[in-house]
Design an enzyme around this catalytic site. Structure first.
Site, PDB file in Angstrom:
ATOM      1  N   SER A   1       9.279 -10.815 -10.464  1.00 11.25           N
ATOM      2  CA  SER A   1       8.402 -10.563 -11.614  1.00 11.25           C
ATOM      3  C   SER A   1       9.148  -9.905 -12.759  1.00 11.25           C
ATOM      4  CB  SER A   1       7.261  -9.634 -11.188  1.00 11.25           C
ATOM      5  OG  SER A   1       6.601 -10.134 -10.066  1.00 11.25           O
TER       6      SER A   1
ATOM      7  N   THR B   1       8.846 -11.571  -4.837  1.00 13.80           N
ATOM      8  CA  THR B   1       7.858 -11.155  -3.843  1.00 13.80           C
ATOM      9  C   THR B   1       6.442 -11.555  -4.249  1.00 13.80           C
ATOM     10  OG1 THR B   1       9.253  -9.271  -3.312  1.00 13.80           O
ATOM     11  CG2 THR B   1       6.965  -9.157  -2.573  1.00 13.80           C
ATOM     12  N   CYS B   2       6.059 -11.256  -5.468  1.00 11.64           N
ATOM     13  CA  CYS B   2       4.675 -11.474  -5.901  1.00 11.64           C
ATOM     14  C   CYS B   2       4.259 -12.929  -5.721  1.00 11.64           C
ATOM     15  CB  CYS B   2       4.519 -11.047  -7.357  1.00 11.64           C
ATOM     16  SG  CYS B   2       2.847 -11.277  -7.968  1.00 11.64           S
TER      17      CYS B   2
ATOM     18  N   CYS C   1       1.465 -10.878  -3.918  1.00  9.47           N
ATOM     19  CA  CYS C   1       0.154 -10.974  -4.585  1.00  9.47           C
ATOM     20  C   CYS C   1      -0.504 -12.348  -4.507  1.00  9.47           C
ATOM     21  CB  CYS C   1       0.286 -10.643  -6.077  1.00  9.47           C
ATOM     22  SG  CYS C   1       1.683  -9.642  -6.549  1.00  9.47           S
TER      23      CYS C   1
ATOM     24  N   LYS D   1      -1.227 -13.835  -0.945  1.00  7.48           N
ATOM     25  CA  LYS D   1      -2.185 -12.867  -0.375  1.00  7.48           C
ATOM     26  C   LYS D   1      -3.583 -13.095  -0.938  1.00  7.48           C
ATOM     27  CE  LYS D   1      -3.104  -9.383  -2.577  1.00  7.48           C
ATOM     28  NZ  LYS D   1      -2.536  -8.066  -2.680  1.00  7.48           N
TER      29      LYS D   1
ATOM     30  N   TYR E   1      -2.521  -0.557   1.267  1.00 10.41           N
ATOM     31  CA  TYR E   1      -3.265  -1.729   0.807  1.00 10.41           C
ATOM     32  C   TYR E   1      -2.848  -3.007   1.518  1.00 10.41           C
ATOM     33  CZ  TYR E   1       0.358  -3.532  -2.432  1.00 10.41           C
ATOM     34  OH  TYR E   1       1.498  -4.074  -2.969  1.00 10.41           O
TER      35      TYR E   1
ATOM     36  N   GLU F   1      -5.512  -5.270   3.497  1.00  9.06           N
ATOM     37  CA  GLU F   1      -5.787  -6.619   2.988  1.00  9.06           C
ATOM     38  C   GLU F   1      -5.595  -7.649   4.101  1.00  9.06           C
ATOM     39  OE1 GLU F   1      -4.686  -5.773  -1.699  1.00  9.06           O
ATOM     40  OE2 GLU F   1      -3.182  -6.744  -0.455  1.00  9.06           O
TER      41      GLU F   1
ATOM     42  N   GLY G   1       5.321   0.453   5.058  1.00  2.00           N
ATOM     43  CA  GLY G   1       6.083   0.888   3.889  1.00  2.00           C
ATOM     44  C   GLY G   1       7.072  -0.172   3.465  1.00  2.00           C
TER      45      GLY G   1
ATOM     46  N   ASP H   1      10.451  -2.814  -8.308  1.00  2.00           N
ATOM     47  CA  ASP H   1      10.375  -2.162  -6.998  1.00  2.00           C
ATOM     48  C   ASP H   1      11.684  -1.518  -6.562  1.00  2.00           C
ATOM     49  OD1 ASP H   1       7.822  -3.175  -6.992  1.00  2.00           O
ATOM     50  OD2 ASP H   1       7.988  -4.181  -5.050  1.00  2.00           O
TER      51      ASP H   1
ATOM     52  N   HIS I   1     -27.653  -6.318 -17.510  1.00  2.00           N
ATOM     53  CA  HIS I   1     -28.518  -6.373 -16.332  1.00  2.00           C
ATOM     54  C   HIS I   1     -28.763  -7.808 -15.898  1.00  2.00           C
ATOM     55  CE1 HIS I   1     -31.571  -4.794 -13.661  1.00  2.00           C
ATOM     56  NE2 HIS I   1     -32.392  -5.747 -14.076  1.00  2.00           N
TER      57      HIS I   1
ATOM     58  N   GLU J   1     -23.376  -2.236 -14.262  1.00  2.00           N
ATOM     59  CA  GLU J   1     -24.232  -1.524 -15.233  1.00  2.00           C
ATOM     60  C   GLU J   1     -24.395  -0.065 -14.822  1.00  2.00           C
ATOM     61  OE1 GLU J   1     -28.516  -2.581 -15.393  1.00  2.00           O
ATOM     62  OE2 GLU J   1     -28.126  -3.841 -13.651  1.00  2.00           O
TER      63      GLU J   1
HETATM   64  C1  LIG Z   1       2.129  -8.498   0.723  1.00  2.00           C
HETATM   65  C2  LIG Z   1       2.266  -7.973  -0.681  1.00  2.00           C
HETATM   66  C3  LIG Z   1       1.188  -8.025  -1.531  1.00  2.00           C
HETATM   67  C4  LIG Z   1       1.289  -7.531  -2.822  1.00  2.00           C
HETATM   68  N1  LIG Z   1       0.190  -7.583  -3.629  1.00  2.00           N
HETATM   69  C5  LIG Z   1       0.266  -7.112  -4.891  1.00  2.00           C
HETATM   70  C6  LIG Z   1      -0.862  -7.189  -5.756  1.00  2.00           C
HETATM   71  O1  LIG Z   1      -1.944  -7.650  -5.371  1.00  2.00           O
HETATM   72  N2  LIG Z   1      -0.724  -6.738  -7.027  1.00  2.00           N
HETATM   73  C7  LIG Z   1       0.456  -6.211  -7.489  1.00  2.00           C
HETATM   74  O2  LIG Z   1       0.527  -5.822  -8.655  1.00  2.00           O
HETATM   75  N3  LIG Z   1       1.544  -6.121  -6.672  1.00  2.00           N
HETATM   76  C8  LIG Z   1       1.468  -6.565  -5.398  1.00  2.00           C
HETATM   77  N4  LIG Z   1       2.578  -6.501  -4.587  1.00  2.00           N
HETATM   78  C9  LIG Z   1       3.813  -5.872  -5.118  1.00  2.00           C
HETATM   79  C10 LIG Z   1       4.591  -6.851  -5.986  1.00  2.00           C
HETATM   80  O3  LIG Z   1       4.840  -8.032  -5.263  1.00  2.00           O
HETATM   81  C11 LIG Z   1       5.896  -6.203  -6.431  1.00  2.00           C
HETATM   82  O4  LIG Z   1       5.622  -4.970  -7.038  1.00  2.00           O
HETATM   83  C12 LIG Z   1       6.664  -7.084  -7.426  1.00  2.00           C
HETATM   84  O5  LIG Z   1       6.948  -8.336  -6.878  1.00  2.00           O
HETATM   85  C13 LIG Z   1       7.961  -6.381  -7.840  1.00  2.00           C
HETATM   86  O6  LIG Z   1       8.703  -7.202  -8.685  1.00  2.00           O
HETATM   87  P1  LIG Z   1      10.284  -7.018  -8.791  1.00  2.00           P
HETATM   88  O7  LIG Z   1      10.727  -7.925  -9.895  1.00  2.00           O
HETATM   89  O8  LIG Z   1      10.629  -5.604  -8.874  1.00  2.00           O
HETATM   90  O9  LIG Z   1      10.867  -7.520  -7.400  1.00  2.00           O
HETATM   91  P2  LIG Z   1      10.634  -8.832  -6.556  1.00  2.00           P
HETATM   92  O10 LIG Z   1       9.470  -9.599  -7.019  1.00  2.00           O
HETATM   93  O11 LIG Z   1      10.671  -8.409  -5.128  1.00  2.00           O
HETATM   94  O12 LIG Z   1      11.907  -9.719  -6.886  1.00  2.00           O
HETATM   95  C14 LIG Z   1      13.185  -9.351  -6.474  1.00  2.00           C
HETATM   96  C15 LIG Z   1      13.981 -10.624  -6.240  1.00  2.00           C
HETATM   97  O13 LIG Z   1      15.353 -10.300  -6.136  1.00  2.00           O
HETATM   98  C16 LIG Z   1      15.963 -11.159  -5.198  1.00  2.00           C
HETATM   99  N5  LIG Z   1      17.219 -10.526  -4.786  1.00  2.00           N
HETATM  100  C17 LIG Z   1      17.374  -9.365  -4.094  1.00  2.00           C
HETATM  101  N6  LIG Z   1      18.698  -9.060  -4.006  1.00  2.00           N
HETATM  102  C18 LIG Z   1      19.376 -10.046  -4.647  1.00  2.00           C
HETATM  103  C19 LIG Z   1      20.765 -10.283  -4.916  1.00  2.00           C
HETATM  104  N7  LIG Z   1      21.701  -9.428  -4.507  1.00  2.00           N
HETATM  105  N8  LIG Z   1      21.108 -11.401  -5.585  1.00  2.00           N
HETATM  106  C20 LIG Z   1      20.149 -12.288  -6.017  1.00  2.00           C
HETATM  107  N9  LIG Z   1      18.824 -12.099  -5.805  1.00  2.00           N
HETATM  108  C21 LIG Z   1      18.452 -10.980  -5.138  1.00  2.00           C
HETATM  109  C22 LIG Z   1      14.908 -11.273  -4.116  1.00  2.00           C
HETATM  110  O14 LIG Z   1      15.105 -12.435  -3.328  1.00  2.00           O
HETATM  111  C23 LIG Z   1      13.626 -11.309  -4.938  1.00  2.00           C
HETATM  112  O15 LIG Z   1      13.226 -12.637  -5.208  1.00  2.00           O
HETATM  113  C24 LIG Z   1       2.518  -6.998  -3.282  1.00  2.00           C
HETATM  114  C25 LIG Z   1       3.623  -6.951  -2.426  1.00  2.00           C
HETATM  115  C26 LIG Z   1       3.501  -7.428  -1.142  1.00  2.00           C
HETATM  116  C27 LIG Z   1       4.686  -7.368  -0.225  1.00  2.00           C
END
Ligand SMILES: Cc1cc2nc3c(=O)[nH]c(=O)nc-3n(C[C@H](O)[C@H](O)[C@H](O)COP(=O)(O)OP(=O)(O)OC[C@H]3O[C@@H](n4cnc5c(N)ncnc54)[C@H](O)[C@@H]3O)c2cc1C
Length: 461
Positions: A15, A42-43, A48, A51, A179, A183, A263, A305, A438, A443
């Site tokens: 993201s 991840t998202c 997200c 899920k 969460y 979920e 965690g 993250d 309403h 409300e």
């Molecule tokens: C089950 C679950 C449900 C969630 N639900 C929600 C929700 O409903 N709402 C919400 O706001 N958040 C939710 N989150 C949290 C959300 O997914 C994260 O906060 C968000 O994806 C963080 O974005 P990011 O860019 O920091 O990292 P990420 O999206 O994790 O992206 C990091 C990317 O870096 C890549 N990477 C890592 N190391 C390397 C490397 N050395 N070289 C190349 N690539 C690499 C990984 O493969 C990954 O694709 C959820 C998380 C989980 C696990």
């Protein structure tokens, strides 16, 4: 510039990384973004989006059950897990492709490989190629953390695996009270699994408003989910396709799957951070950053993250955007981490923004609480035993609404709109001046006139 191959190297196509790469490229920067697994992070791939699709799918059971009170006779419904997984996979693949295309359209180059630091300006790709970048953005996200090694930990699945199970488990044990655990408890239960949640603390959803914690637990239990608190999983033993989960209270539970959601840890290992001189925040294990997301090395930034601040997609996106504006857009933007709305897509859903009652009472001398719990209109005919909770936490001196906490259908959707008012520092009088819509559950937020509790802190002698 000749010194460097590119202006910006982004490690991680999730993201935050994707947003930063696109915005930096739009400012004319030469950008490369590396993703070692799947674009979207991840998202999109295992957070997200899948899920929420699972939550929507599993909620159908409740709709079917509730239909009878409205006159519907629904023939015996059946559910096919492989169809759910296949359709989800198709949608995720579509999104992954869209992410890649959109990044490429912005002018950034996508490399589908792992990247690590060789030194503070040099990245080594898994292909062996090295790239020299003027700036580097670390956006590597986080990963599930199973905690301390216990016997049989190899049998335990994480949320990553839960999206790809070959079949729906008849019984599931989920350790965790946050969460993600709740979920998935709702998801599995909705699809028909027998679910037990194990949590070491006094009650689930640590950090949320106490009323939310108590009522979510009660509502989940009403839906048949067993929640065991003040105990932990000590051992998992396998017997063919079945597992026995041993608990610290001496009991044990049989199931077809055991999942931990206790965690997540920032992805900082084996990145070559020491070669680059990037420091770790000793308090949370994430990359240490200042208010501008700058690391201990001035040309290296970290967002999302991996910094372990607020691990939410919109936060990672906002931080990525702010980084690109600041470094490449000549427009310094600092992310305001206060008043972030969040949801728990449990069943029923939770939406929350601002301070909990406990936090408010610690920070403000006069705190007024407005609280209503009631049967939603749908339940009057469906016969479902469920209650909505609406709660406002108000500064008794300035009349400002400090927090809003909701349990019930569409709580997340409602809280997104309420968050605007709370962020704008709206007063309770502004809520009162707003006409009700309403008949809705929301409300109640503009019709609660009399505080249900008033807390006044005595001045210290
Ligand atoms: C089950 C679950 C449900 C969630 N639900 C929600 C929700 O409903 N709402 C919400 O706001 N958040 C939710 N989150 C949290 C959300 O997914 C994260 O906060 C968000 O994806 C963080 O974005 P990011 O860019 O920091 O990292 P990420 O999206 O994790 O992206 C990091 C990317 O870096 C890549 N990477 C890592 N190391 C390397 C490397 N050395 N070289 C190349 N690539 C690499 C990984 O493969 C990954 O694709 C959820 C998380 C989980 C696990």
């Amino acid at each position: 510039m000749a010194e460097y191959d590119i202006d910006l190297f982004v490690i991680g196509g999730g993201s935050g990384g994707v947003r930063a790469a696109r915005i930096a490229a739009s400012y004319g920067a030469k950008v490369m973004i590396a993703e070692e697994y799947r674009m979207g992070g991840t998202c999109v791939i295992r957070g997200c989006v899948p899920k929420k699709l699972f939550v929507i799918g599993s909620h159908v059971r409740q709709e079917l059950e509730d239909a009878a009170g409205f006159g519907w006779t629904v023939p015996q419904a059946s559910f096919d897990w492989p169809t759910l997984i296949a359709n989800k996979d198709e949608e995720i693949a579509r999104l992954e492709a869209a992410y890649t295309v959109n990044v490429e359209k912005s002018g950034a180059r996508v490399v589908k490989t792992r990247a690590v630091f060789e030194d503070s300006h040099t990245l080594r790709l898994a292909t062996g190629e090295t790239v020299k970048a003027d700036h580097v953005l670390i956006a590597t996200g986080g990963a599930p953390d199973h905690g301390a090694e216990i016997p049989g930990i190899e049998h335990v699945i994480s949320s990553n695996d839960a999206f790809h199970l070959p079949e729906l488990p008849r019984r599931v044990v989920i350790q965790g009270g946050g969460y993600i655990a709740l979920e998935f408890a709702g998801i599995f239960s909705g699809f028909g699994s027998d679910v037990t949640v194990i949590y070491r603390g006094d009650n689930i959803l640590r950090g949320f408003d106490e009323d939310i914690r108590v009522q979510v637990r009660a509502e989940m239990e009403k839906r048949g989910i067993t929640i065991l608190t003040r105990c932990t999983v000590t051992k998992v033993a396998r017997h063919g396709k079945e597992f026995t989960t041993h608990l610290s209270n001496g009991s044990s539970i049989a199931s077809e799957q055991v999942m931990f959601a206790i965690g997540r840890i920032p992805n900082v290992a084996n990145l070559g951070l020491e070669k680059a001189g990037v420091a770790i925040n000793p308090k949370n294990g994430g990359i240490a950053v200042d208010g501008w997301s700058k690391t201990s090395v001035p040309h290296i930034y970290a967002i999302g993250d991996v910094t372990h601040r607020r691990n939410l997609t919109p936060v990672a996106i906002r931080e990525g955007h702010a980084f690109a504006d600041t470094v490449f857009g000549k427009r310094p933007v600092r992310v305001d981490h206060a008043t972030i709305p969040t949801a728990v897509f449990s069943q029923p859903e939770v939406g929350t923004v601002g301070l909990t009652e406990t936090e408010a009472r610690a920070q403000f001398s006069h705190v007024d609480i407005y609280k209503a719990t009631f049967r939603p209109i749908k339940a009057t005919m469906s016969g479902r035993d469920t209650r909505v909770l609406m709660k406002l936490v108000v500064d008794g001196v300035s009349d400002r609404v400090l927090g809003c906490h909701i349990i019930g259908d569409a709580a997340a959707e409602i809280i997104q709109a309420v968050a605007i008012a709370v962020k704008m520092k709206a007063r309770k009088a502004d809520f009162d001046a707003t006409l009700a819509l309403h008949p809705t559950a929301a409300e109640e937020l503009v019709t609660m006139r009399v505080p249900t509790a008033r807390h006044v802190r005595q001045a210290a002698e």
